[in-house]
Design an enzyme around this catalytic site. Sequence first.
Site, PDB file in Angstrom:
ATOM      1  N   LYS A 172      31.396  42.339  35.918  1.00  0.00           N
ATOM      2  CA  LYS A 172      32.851  42.337  36.129  1.00  0.00           C
ATOM      3  C   LYS A 172      33.517  41.943  34.827  1.00  0.00           C
ATOM      4  CE  LYS A 172      35.238  39.006  38.468  1.00  0.00           C
ATOM      5  NZ  LYS A 172      36.062  38.392  39.503  1.00  0.00           N
TER       6      LYS A 172
HETATM    7  C1  5RP Z   1      37.383  33.904  38.065  1.00  0.00           C
HETATM    8  C2  5RP Z   1      36.973  35.136  38.763  1.00  0.00           C
HETATM    9  C3  5RP Z   1      37.950  35.815  39.651  1.00  0.00           C
HETATM   10  O1  5RP Z   1      37.287  36.218  40.792  1.00  0.00           O
HETATM   11  C4  5RP Z   1      38.503  36.995  38.930  1.00  0.00           C
HETATM   12  O2  5RP Z   1      39.272  36.559  37.855  1.00  0.00           O
HETATM   13  C5  5RP Z   1      39.252  38.000  39.832  1.00  0.00           C
HETATM   14  O3  5RP Z   1      40.443  37.536  40.254  1.00  0.00           O
HETATM   15  P1  5RP Z   1      41.820  37.975  39.603  1.00  0.00           P
HETATM   16  O4  5RP Z   1      42.054  39.411  40.035  1.00  0.00           O
HETATM   17  O5  5RP Z   1      42.807  37.024  40.194  1.00  0.00           O
HETATM   18  O6  5RP Z   1      41.693  37.891  38.100  1.00  0.00           O
HETATM   19  O7  5RP Z   1      35.882  35.612  38.615  1.00  0.00           O
HETATM   20  O8  5RP Z   1      36.447  33.592  37.084  1.00  0.00           O
END
Ligand code: 5RP
Length: 267
Positions: A172
Amino acid sequence: MDWGMKNRLARIIKPEDGRAVMLAVDHGYFLGPTSGLEEPRKTIAPLLPYADSIMLTRGVLRTSVDPNANVPVVLRVSGGTSILKELSNEDITVSIEDAVRLNVSAMALSIFVGSEFEKQTLVSLAKLVDEGERCGIPVLAVTAVGKDMARDARYLGLSCRIAAELGAHVVKTYYCDDFDKVVESCPIPVIIAGGKKTPEIEALELAFNAVQGGAVGVDMGRNIFQSDSPVGMIRAVRAIVHDKISVAEASKIYESTKGTKARRAAG
Ligand code: 5RP
């Protein structure tokens, strides 16, 4: 890849179209009671029907998600620090036994490339992959970015590639200019985070551009649960990811859901 690993991955990235909509509600693990997530159960319940999977900590899973909901779980298993301290100082915070007991479909851990505790987080990723391989549980690496760090294709490409090289099954990261280059040089599926709350139309554009650029989907949090219509936003994002509709069409879904019963109570 063994059957269990493939089966769990298929619960996250839908085999019908190779796409994924994850709902991220793990923010409290370092931010505490994040706006929109003060009472996780109330935020999560109306959104679950539209999420392919949900990303959260075991504390929120146990207290705030009905086990009968049968939603695939991506369990955050890294942490140990807070917004008040050096964020990269994370370790693995959940045993593989507990991940198995919670019947999770994947485990998520942040890596902080270029940060003070880079090595610690990368070695944790490698160890988690070993444990995941032993039990057939995929690992999602989150390319966390420090406050002062660039979010460009060079840096995010470096982080994603390292995650893949260390054995992560999914990564991610953030959307950026030249995002297709990040995807091309990363041999595992890439999912994008939504990032800080922006106007809804911008969050929809982000989701659209990311899947156009090769992301398999989104793991979105604040731009859904901090919206004035969380259900409208997740439905709109879902339609972009799975139904491949335009931003204008998605925006109509969001607009049409505003003001309906599904709207989150004011505040
Ligand atoms: C924090 C994360 C969150 O899950 C990620 O940032 C996704 O959330 P957002 O769309 O609010 O950024 O991994 O480390």
